[in-house]
Design a protein around this motif. Structure first.
Motif, PDB file in Angstrom:
ATOM      1  N   VAL A 145      -5.183 -25.803  36.473  1.00 20.28           N
ATOM      2  CA  VAL A 145      -5.730 -25.798  35.687  1.00 20.28           C
ATOM      3  C   VAL A 145      -5.508 -25.961  34.395  1.00 20.28           C
ATOM      4  N   VAL A 146      -4.238 -25.537  33.962  1.00 14.93           N
ATOM      5  CA  VAL A 146      -3.369 -25.240  32.656  1.00 14.93           C
ATOM      6  C   VAL A 146      -2.054 -26.196  32.616  1.00 14.93           C
ATOM      7  N   GLY A 147      -1.411 -25.737  34.027  1.00 16.21           N
ATOM      8  CA  GLY A 147      -0.380 -25.949  34.734  1.00 16.21           C
ATOM      9  C   GLY A 147       0.933 -26.034  33.991  1.00 16.21           C
ATOM     10  N   ASP A 148       2.596 -26.416  34.656  1.00 16.22           N
ATOM     11  CA  ASP A 148       4.033 -26.100  33.687  1.00 16.22           C
ATOM     12  C   ASP A 148       4.372 -27.377  33.881  1.00 16.22           C
ATOM     13  N   VAL A 149       3.887 -28.186  33.851  1.00 14.35           N
ATOM     14  CA  VAL A 149       4.302 -29.840  33.179  1.00 14.35           C
ATOM     15  C   VAL A 149       5.521 -29.520  32.233  1.00 14.35           C
ATOM     16  N   LEU A 150       6.299 -30.233  32.476  1.00 12.95           N
ATOM     17  CA  LEU A 150       7.791 -30.376  31.403  1.00 12.95           C
ATOM     18  C   LEU A 150       7.986 -31.993  31.750  1.00 12.95           C
ATOM     19  N   GLY A 151       7.860 -32.729  30.242  1.00 12.97           N
ATOM     20  CA  GLY A 151       7.925 -34.407  30.261  1.00 12.97           C
ATOM     21  C   GLY A 151       9.130 -34.159  29.700  1.00 12.97           C
ATOM     22  N   GLU A 152       9.652 -35.118  29.526  1.00 11.99           N
ATOM     23  CA  GLU A 152      11.305 -36.232  29.022  1.00 11.99           C
ATOM     24  C   GLU A 152      11.286 -36.627  28.536  1.00 11.99           C
ATOM     25  N   VAL A 153      12.208 -36.897  28.071  1.00 15.61           N
ATOM     26  CA  VAL A 153      12.289 -38.028  26.952  1.00 15.61           C
ATOM     27  C   VAL A 153      13.555 -38.510  27.523  1.00 15.61           C
ATOM     28  N   PRO A 154      14.115 -39.482  26.591  1.00 12.92           N
ATOM     29  CA  PRO A 154      15.750 -40.353  27.223  1.00 12.92           C
ATOM     30  C   PRO A 154      16.402 -39.878  25.753  1.00 12.92           C
ATOM     31  N   GLN A 155      17.551 -40.190  27.001  1.00 19.67           N
ATOM     32  CA  GLN A 155      19.148 -39.954  26.025  1.00 19.67           C
ATOM     33  C   GLN A 155      18.903 -40.260  24.324  1.00 19.67           C
ATOM     34  N   SER A 156      18.011 -41.654  24.303  1.00 18.40           N
ATOM     35  CA  SER A 156      18.706 -42.545  23.394  1.00 18.40           C
ATOM     36  C   SER A 156      17.601 -42.124  21.914  1.00 18.40           C
ATOM     37  N   ALA A 157      16.973 -40.808  22.380  1.00 13.48           N
ATOM     38  CA  ALA A 157      16.352 -40.593  21.005  1.00 13.48           C
ATOM     39  C   ALA A 157      17.096 -39.606  20.292  1.00 13.48           C
ATOM     40  N   PRO A 158      16.556 -40.676  19.319  1.00 11.20           N
ATOM     41  CA  PRO A 158      17.522 -39.334  17.639  1.00 11.20           C
ATOM     42  C   PRO A 158      17.711 -37.866  18.240  1.00 11.20           C
ATOM     43  N   ALA A 159      18.786 -37.525  17.805  1.00 14.58           N
ATOM     44  CA  ALA A 159      18.704 -35.590  18.146  1.00 14.58           C
ATOM     45  C   ALA A 159      20.381 -35.455  17.449  1.00 14.58           C
TER      46      ALA A 159
END
Length: 799
Positions: A381-395
């Motif tokens: 119902v809540v879940g533990d899905v973790l998204g991902e971002v590309p390495q090209s994103a500013p950081a």
């Protein structure tokens, strides 16, 4: 191509609503605009193309933070079922421009900073009158109309609509009117849902004004200006995706001058922005983009499975419960679907919602128990899905160095909590330990050390890991200390050492520097430590600082760290403690005495490690400490709890015989001693969970002394000493308390009596039970890997 004749197409949505997301896609497909304007910070326009990369997987969030103060930040989370995300993806897939049109983050972050300052000032203020004046002033400055509610009352539009429709649950109302009434079928009007929502929100805005959301006036003025700019460029081929609450205001006819006047003089803060991973669990909290939703996992399922959602959901639940070793068959799934459909029909709902499916799962698959149902709620119902971002994103550079370290050490961030066992004798595990300790020093609490279930040696560590999205902000904050994890941790440790106020803080920092292996920071920390130790004359502070310092010496063996400087400081601290402890323990009240008793235990353990044979400080260290304990044990001006503890420590170390310990106890428990002082001495001697119960079990003389004293305490003094004694004996294990009770019941000298043998109580027979002793020999041989031929030898030893 559809031509917009009545101005821009306004698509009012619910943030994170799968029904709104599907409706947005259907409306965009039907209208095919040339530009899509989306509620969100315009500084993120350059980040929109990253949403098309294959490494981008929602849930994700736009993170904005003040450049020179990364702690001041804001998030705009987006899930796969968020209408804004669907609009971005549609625009990228069709080669259409997408732009964010909400108030820039530079103003939002400055507002947040001002709110923190105002909150701090309000904490200092007293009186409701001043707060009321501030609230009225805020309303006037924000331009709130007389129709609006009081500024501190913020309405939830969906809750108001649900209540109006006779629902007590906004989520349930939303499911019935939107999620379970798919109007995207053949011949359906794709714009009808948005027309209905706009009418409903228009009525709410008429009744409630801004509904306590005062700053919406400013945001909506900015959005209107951006809409006009897009119309000048693209004509009426403009679609706007925003919260349904804003649609009536965006439809409102205002002048450019009036909108610009609302934006005049807004505070500013220089901001940076990037994409960061997000989680379903974070979507369930009231923060970030719109209000939190109770069931992100359920909404994600509705979005991904528009056909037969209940059947697919029950299959997911069954798979989860089977993985947890619960007996769930296909028949359970079929019956749960039937029950959910029946409940929906009885309750007048178009389709089973989360309430019906939950009730069906509880009754059919969980046999009425809420325990497995809690697992379903947490995992699905809540879940533990973790998204991902590309390495090209500013950081920030620190984030990139951390990502490289995580990849090199095969330590992937995960949203679910897990335990990690490390063996520091291996290169990879040692590197993981260094990384986690350095991050903790930087305030990035990805992992927390916990007690190991296996070996307690210094080569073993156990961590509890869990990656939260907020840690991205902590990484950005820590970037001010350095561009790599090593350099940032070094800079932070040096700054913390200089800023530390207490000596114990510096010694704890030295321990953390050793654990994190920061060779460049350790000299600075040690210099500060030596200076603070030389100036601090408080024995309590010295005693509090020594244990952490001595523990640090143990890490040198496994981590190959030079700890000679630490050893010198530790020895110096110990010598000063030895000199200062006796006078510091004189004339203390009960609370201070108990506190000092804790220092005695801590120093005793530290000296035991510091004075181990073969260590640089082993020469005479323990002997000098034993001399201090003898002084404490024999000085009447020292509180009883400390004297009792000193006697016990000497007894445990073999520096005091049983006869002498019994003599000292007899003196303390004599009639001339105040009952309160005698009870405190007993607590120090046998209390504190240090095995005192077993000492009384095996030494009948000590138990007899305590028993005789306790029975002789006058009635008027008994109620005073009872709480202290109860605290002492309640800390013993149940088996120890039961044995002590049996020994006291039989009386002194009856341990081996025939009465005990007849009573059948294990452990109290007059002689050794050879038959019971022989019964354990096969198991012992098996554990030791011995042949059965050795059993006779063992039996001989036992006898």
């Amino acid at each position: 191509m559809t031509t917009f004749t009545a101005g821009p197409l306004l698509l009012g949505v619910r943030h994170h609503g799968p029904g709104s997301a599907r409706a947005v896609r259907a409306a965009l497909e039907a209208a095919t605009p040339e530009v899509v304007l989306i509620e969100g910070p315009p500084e993120a326009d350059a980040l929109i193309p990253l949403a098309a990369e294959k490494d981008m997987r929602p849930p994700v969030a736009l993170l904005a933070h003040v450049v020179d103060e990364p702690g001041h930040s804001a998030f705009w989370p987006l899930a796969e079922f968020s209408p804004e995300w669907v609009a971005i993806r549609w625009a990228l897939e069709h080669g259409v421009q997408a732009r964010f049109i909400d108030l820039p983050a530079t103003h939002t972050l400055a507002w947040g900073r001002e709110e923190e300052k105002e909150a701090a000032e309000e904490e200092k203020e007293k009186g409701q009158g001043e707060k009321g004046e501030k609230g009225e002033k805020g309303e006037k400055e924000a331009g709130v109309s007389d129709r609006s509610v009081v500024a501190d009352v913020r309405i939830d539009p969906l809750a108001v609509l649900a209540e109006t429709a006779g629902y007590d649950d906004p989520e349930r109302w939303w499911e019935d009117v939107v999620e379970h009434r798919d109007g995207a079928g053949s011949g359906a009007d794709p714009f009808a849902p948005f027309t209905a929502l706009e009418e409903a929100m228009g009525a709410l805005r008429e009744a409630y004004g801004v509904g306590g959301h005062d700053r919406d006036l400013v945001r909506e003025a900015y959005m209107r200006l951006q809409m006009r700019a897009a119309q000048r460029e693209f004509g009426d081929e403009v679609a706007v995706v925003c919260g349904a609450w804003h649609v009536p205001a965006l439809r409102q006819k205002t002048t450019v001058a009036a909108d610009r006047a609302l934006l005049k003089g807004l505070p500013r803060a220089k901001a940076d922005m990037t994409w960061v991973p997000w989680t379903h669990r974070r979507l369930s909290r009231v923060s970030g983009y719109g209000a939190g939703i109770d069931s992100p996992g359920w909404y994600g399922h509705l979005f991904a499975a528009p056909d037969r959602p209940v059947e697919r959901w029950m299959t997911k639940v069954a798979r989860l419960l089977r993985d947890e070793d619960r007996m769930v068959s296909s028949a359970h799934v079929i019956e749960a679907v039937r029950l959910a459909d029946t409940l929906a029909a009885m309750r007048g709902r178009p389709l089973p919602g989360l309430t019906e499916t939950t009730d069906a799962v509880r009754a059919v698959m969980c046999e009425g128990s809420d325990v497995p149902l809690g697992l379903v709620h947490d995992r699905l119902v809540v879940g533990d899905v973790l998204g991902e971002v590309p390495q090209s994103a500013p950081a920030v550079p620190l984030q990139r160095d951390l990502a490289r370290a995580q990849k090199r050490l095969r330590l992937k961030p995960e949203p679910m909590e897990r335990e990690l066992e490390l063996d520091l004798r291996g290169e990879t595990d040692a590197g993981r330990s260094r990384l986690l300790h350095r991050l903790r020093l930087l305030g990035i609490a990805w992992g927390e050390p916990t007690a190991s279930r296996g070996s307690t040696g210094t080569f073993r560590e156990t961590w509890r890991l869990r990656w939260e999205p907020e840690l991205s902000v902590r990484v950005a904050e820590a970037g001010v200390w350095g561009t790599t994890v090593l350099s940032a941790a070094t800079g932070k440790a040096e700054a913390d050492a200089v800023a530390a106020h207490a000596l114990a803080d510096v010694t704890a920092l030295a321990e953390r520097c050793l654990l994190a292996e920061l060779p460049d920071a350790l000299p600075v920390v040690m210099r500060v430590l030596a200076d603070r130790a030389a100036l601090d004359a408080d024995v309590g502070h010295l005693a509090q600082a020594l244990p952490a310092l001595v523990r640090s010496l143990r890490y040198g063996d496994v981590r190959d760290t030079d700890t000679r400087a630490l050893t010198d400081v530790a020895v110096g601290l110990a010598e000063r403690i030895f000199v200062g402890f006796p006078p510091a323990c004189v004339a203390l009240d009960a609370e201070a005495a108990e506190h000092m008793r804790g220092h005695v235990d801590a120093v005793h353990g530290a000296v035991g490690l510091l004075g181990e044979p073969g260590t640089p400080a082993s020469g005479g260290m323990r002997e000098r400490w034993h001399s201090v304990l003898r002084v404490l044990a024999g000085r009447d001006t020292v509180p009883g709890v400390i004297r009792g503890r000193a006697v016990r420590l000497l007894l445990d170390d073999g520096e005091l015989g049983q006869d002498e310990a019994a003599r000292l106890m007899g003196l303390v428990l004599s009639p001339g001693t105040e009952p309160g002082d005698a009870a405190a001495w007993i607590e120090g001697f046998v209390g504190g969970g240090s095995g005192g119960g077993m000492l009384l079990v095996h030494d009948e003389r000590l138990l007899g002394l305590v028993d005789a004293w306790l029975t002789g305490v006058p009635a008027e003094a008994f109620t005073d000493v009872l709480p202290l004694l109860r605290r002492t004996f309640s800390a013993y294990e149940a088996g120890v308390r039961r044995t002590l009770g049996e020994l006291v019941r039989r009386g002194p000298g009856a341990r081996g009596s025939a009465e005990a043998a007849v009573s059948g109580i294990p452990g109290f027979a007059p002689d050794l039970d050879l038959e019971r002793a022989d019964a354990v020999l096969p198991v012992l041989s098996l554990l030791l890997g011995l042949d059965e031929s050795y059993d006779d030898d063992f039996a001989g030893v036992a006898r």
